[in-house]
Design a protein around this motif. Sequence first.
Motif, short mmCIF file in Angstrom:
data_model
loop_
_atom_site.label_atom_id
_atom_site.label_comp_id
_atom_site.label_asym_id
_atom_site.label_seq_id
_atom_site.Cartn_x
_atom_site.Cartn_y
_atom_site.Cartn_z
N GLN A 142 0.84 -1.20 0.00
CA GLN A 142 0.00 0.00 0.00
C GLN A 142 0.87 1.25 0.00
O GLN A 142 0.56 2.25 -0.67
CB GLN A 142 -0.94 0.00 1.21
N GLN A 143 1.97 1.21 0.71
CA GLN A 143 2.91 2.32 0.69
C GLN A 143 3.42 2.57 -0.73
O GLN A 143 3.46 3.72 -1.19
CB GLN A 143 4.10 2.01 1.61
N LEU A 144 3.80 1.51 -1.42
CA LEU A 144 4.29 1.64 -2.79
C LEU A 144 3.22 2.23 -3.70
O LEU A 144 3.50 3.14 -4.50
CB LEU A 144 4.74 0.28 -3.31
N ALA A 145 1.99 1.75 -3.57
CA ALA A 145 0.90 2.26 -4.40
C ALA A 145 0.65 3.74 -4.12
O ALA A 145 0.40 4.53 -5.04
CB ALA A 145 -0.37 1.45 -4.15
N MET A 146 0.75 4.14 -2.86
CA MET A 146 0.49 5.53 -2.51
C MET A 146 1.62 6.45 -2.95
O MET A 146 1.39 7.59 -3.35
CB MET A 146 0.25 5.65 -1.00
N ILE A 147 2.86 5.96 -2.90
CA ILE A 147 3.98 6.76 -3.39
C ILE A 147 3.85 6.97 -4.89
O ILE A 147 4.06 8.08 -5.40
CB ILE A 147 5.31 6.08 -3.02
N ARG A 148 3.47 5.93 -5.61
CA ARG A 148 3.25 6.09 -7.05
C ARG A 148 2.16 7.11 -7.33
O ARG A 148 2.26 7.92 -8.24
CB ARG A 148 2.91 4.74 -7.67
N ARG A 149 1.09 7.07 -6.53
CA ARG A 149 0.00 8.02 -6.72
C ARG A 149 0.45 9.44 -6.39
O ARG A 149 0.10 10.40 -7.09
CB ARG A 149 -1.20 7.62 -5.85
N MET A 150 1.22 9.60 -5.33
CA MET A 150 1.72 10.92 -4.97
C MET A 150 2.59 11.51 -6.07
O MET A 150 2.45 12.68 -6.45
CB MET A 150 2.52 10.86 -3.66
N VAL A 151 3.50 10.69 -6.60
CA VAL A 151 4.40 11.15 -7.66
C VAL A 151 3.59 11.57 -8.89
O VAL A 151 3.90 12.59 -9.52
CB VAL A 151 5.41 10.03 -8.00
N ALA A 152 2.54 10.81 -9.20
CA ALA A 152 1.70 11.17 -10.34
C ALA A 152 0.89 12.43 -10.07
O ALA A 152 0.82 13.34 -10.90
CB ALA A 152 0.78 10.01 -10.69
N ASP A 153 0.28 12.50 -8.89
CA ASP A 153 -0.58 13.63 -8.57
C ASP A 153 0.19 14.94 -8.45
O ASP A 153 -0.32 16.01 -8.81
CB ASP A 153 -1.32 13.38 -7.25
N GLU A 172 -5.75 -8.50 -12.01
CA GLU A 172 -4.97 -8.89 -10.85
C GLU A 172 -5.55 -8.30 -9.57
O GLU A 172 -6.16 -7.23 -9.57
CB GLU A 172 -3.52 -8.42 -11.02
N ALA A 173 -5.38 -9.01 -8.48
CA ALA A 173 -5.76 -8.53 -7.15
C ALA A 173 -4.58 -8.75 -6.21
O ALA A 173 -3.57 -9.37 -6.59
CB ALA A 173 -7.00 -9.24 -6.65
N LEU A 174 -4.71 -8.23 -5.01
CA LEU A 174 -3.63 -8.34 -4.04
C LEU A 174 -4.23 -8.81 -2.71
O LEU A 174 -5.18 -8.21 -2.20
CB LEU A 174 -2.94 -6.98 -3.85
N LEU A 175 -3.69 -9.90 -2.20
CA LEU A 175 -4.11 -10.42 -0.90
C LEU A 175 -3.17 -9.85 0.16
O LEU A 175 -1.96 -10.08 0.10
CB LEU A 175 -4.08 -11.94 -0.91
N VAL A 176 -3.72 -9.09 1.09
CA VAL A 176 -2.90 -8.39 2.09
C VAL A 176 -3.32 -8.83 3.49
O VAL A 176 -4.50 -9.09 3.75
CB VAL A 176 -3.02 -6.86 1.95
N LEU A 236 -8.70 -8.76 0.26
CA LEU A 236 -8.36 -8.93 -1.14
C LEU A 236 -8.73 -7.62 -1.83
O LEU A 236 -9.90 -7.23 -1.84
CB LEU A 236 -9.12 -10.10 -1.76
N VAL A 237 -7.71 -6.94 -2.39
CA VAL A 237 -7.92 -5.57 -2.85
C VAL A 237 -7.39 -5.37 -4.27
O VAL A 237 -6.57 -6.14 -4.78
CB VAL A 237 -7.22 -4.56 -1.90
N ASP A 238 -7.85 -4.28 -4.87
CA ASP A 238 -7.29 -3.81 -6.13
C ASP A 238 -5.90 -3.26 -5.84
O ASP A 238 -5.73 -2.44 -4.92
CB ASP A 238 -8.19 -2.72 -6.71
N PRO A 239 -4.86 -3.68 -6.56
CA PRO A 239 -3.50 -3.26 -6.23
C PRO A 239 -3.22 -1.78 -6.46
O PRO A 239 -2.21 -1.26 -5.97
CB PRO A 239 -2.63 -4.13 -7.14
N LEU A 240 -4.08 -1.09 -7.21
CA LEU A 240 -3.87 0.34 -7.47
C LEU A 240 -4.62 1.22 -6.47
O LEU A 240 -4.11 2.26 -6.07
CB LEU A 240 -4.29 0.69 -8.90
N THR A 241 -5.81 0.81 -6.08
CA THR A 241 -6.65 1.64 -5.23
C THR A 241 -6.81 1.12 -3.81
O THR A 241 -7.22 1.85 -2.92
CB THR A 241 -8.06 1.75 -5.84
N PHE A 242 -6.53 -0.15 -3.61
CA PHE A 242 -6.69 -0.84 -2.33
C PHE A 242 -8.15 -0.91 -1.88
O PHE A 242 -8.45 -1.16 -0.72
CB PHE A 242 -5.77 -0.26 -1.24
#
Length: 282
Positions: free
Chosen positions: A152-163, A259-263, A243-249
């Motif tokens: 989730q940290q990785l997904a949020m950093i990617r989102r921050m960099v994009a935003d 794809e999904a992500l099991l966390v 079980l979440v969407d890997p981009l939005t959680f």
Amino acid sequence: MDVIVAGDRADLVKAKDTLGAGTLALVPTMGALHEGHRSLIRLAREHAKHIAVSVFVNPLQFGPSEDFSRYPRTFEADLEVCAEEGVGVVFAPSADEMYLPDRQVGVSSGAMGTIVEGASRPGHFDGVLTVVLKLLNLVQPDVAVFGQKDAQQLAMIRRMVADLDVPVSIVGAPTVREPDGLALSSRNRYLSTRERTTALSLSQALAAGAAETVPSRVLAAAKAVLKGATRLDPPLLLDYVELVDPLTFQPVDDAHQGEALLVVAAKVGNTRLIDNTPILPM
């Protein structure tokens, strides 16, 4: 070339000048480096000529009842790891160097920072994104490498960099596991032998879930393993399994495609551990 240690902004500028021309990759860490961190550094080597590693235990991402004061600090050993892996610069600022005493402005993680891991650790991702943005601004790397274990940290950093239009490429590195399956973490050193046996239930639950292909069955299989672990000695204290969407959680259901992500997150004794695994397109 020996590793250059920079403790403040001025030293960091001088260190970067010493490195000379060429692309630069940053590997942000909180120290207590292990084989997982080595894998990040090696991946960074594939993407840039020079490597900088930051070592900073960030107080902003720890809650009042979390383990900031006892988080392992092994700076001399960390320097040895960096030297062995060919790191050019280690940026090791103090909290006073990173944050003004009257600090007022930080990064808001938004709605995504309040779900899953963010629901269990309010404010955590605000602190993570604030320090990551500061490190990116200070080091100004071409590439920054983060581990997939903190998905989730990785997904949020990617989102921050994009935003925020931060001019850096974010690279995710696969989770490194110990031979018994436990995901490498600096916090693993807290575990006793018996606690470690219980902690293995996390990776076992992920493996059970990954063997399924329908979202509801993925979750059911993982939950069955984790429920059994609550009866161990010491017991597993489950925080969440989702079980979440890997981009939005956001949680996914049986209608999900792709794809999904099991966390999963849980405590064993006094140690909180997280882990995750991708679930192939459904």
